[in-house]
Design an enzyme around this catalytic site. Sequence first.
Site: not given
Ligand code: 1CP
Length: 348
Positions: A33, A37, A46, A82, A157
Amino acid sequence: MSERGAETRVPASAFLAACRRQSVAHRPIWIMRQAGRYLPEYRELRSKVDFETLTRTPELAAEVTLQPLRRFELDAAILFSDIMTPLQGMGVGLTFEPAPVVRVPVRTRAQIEALPTLEPARDVPFVLETIRLVRRSVPRAAPLIGFAGAPFTLLCYLVCGRPSKEFAPARTFLFAQPQEAERLLMRLADAMAAYLTAQAAAGAQALMLFESWAGLLGVREYTRFALPAVRHTLAALKPLGVPLIYYLNQGSALLRTVAGLEVDVVGVDWRSPLSEVRALLGPDKAVQGNLDPAALFAPPEELTRAAAGVLTEAGNAPGHIFNLGHGIWPDTDPDAVARLVDFVHEHP
Ligand code: 1CP
């Protein structure tokens, strides 16, 4: 072009070398990640554009992918997208709030069969274009990691509809409707194989599968459901010849099982020391990890001590990529990341 010609065009990369368990001049580091943020430049962008638009606009997704590489000397970029993005491309209605919420959970045989086959060039062209743009402008020729959710993590999910601590409906689904679960997992395994193959064709130089919810499963259920699906995806990707990474969150109990997978790198959370992880995985796997994201909140000398602990546990055998054990927290101070990257590079 001859194979040799293709090889000589690849710039020397500590990250790619470590994936292949070759020796490196410095220990590579990137951060799960790393775009997101905790970076003021991400928050700035954003504040004007919602997350979905960011991921669907190649110029913006490429910009966000590159932000952390401009700020820190990271050894790899990871596509900004994502794990749910390809499912959206398959017509699954979902919103990001900010975590993904599926409007109509998928639980019946009819819903599973109705999921269309993913055709990446048609369904998620913006992801492939983002990859092409990043490859053209990435600093220091850092390799780009493409990624997808592992089938069981996507199932969590899809079946639950929203994230939860226990993902109870998903685990119940495995026990109550095992045939439907297997069918859904195989459909997801095929879709992610197509998705990652297209990412590699567009220019991704390593491919990572996120098994973020592996820790929900006992060894029996993991072996029956999650493992065959991930094996299916990995088998389809192997001929591509790019390093394959499998991230297993909370999977300490599963490492012996995962050791049998045909994958180059296993990423792990912070719970097990890397010496133990390496002993369980055996000598033919590289490892990625595994600093606790909380360590970035410590005073500088404590952060250094914690990072040194990871390096000591990883040992000097080739095949270690430094990373956090899970995604960086949104309120992390970017200066702590800069200190961590410098420290790891100074301690090969
Ligand atoms: O640099 C990076 O790695 C960012 C790219 C990225 C990746 C690799 C994002 C952006 N999401 C992911 C993968 C992802 N998404 C995973 C696998 C990695 C992990 O375990 O952390 C998972 C489980 C998700 C699902 C997801 N999408 C969540 C987690 C929810 C939970 O169940 O806890 C969230 C918060 C998102 C939205 C999201 N995806 C990415 C961002 C930056 C965000 C937040 C959105 C925003 O900016 O408001």
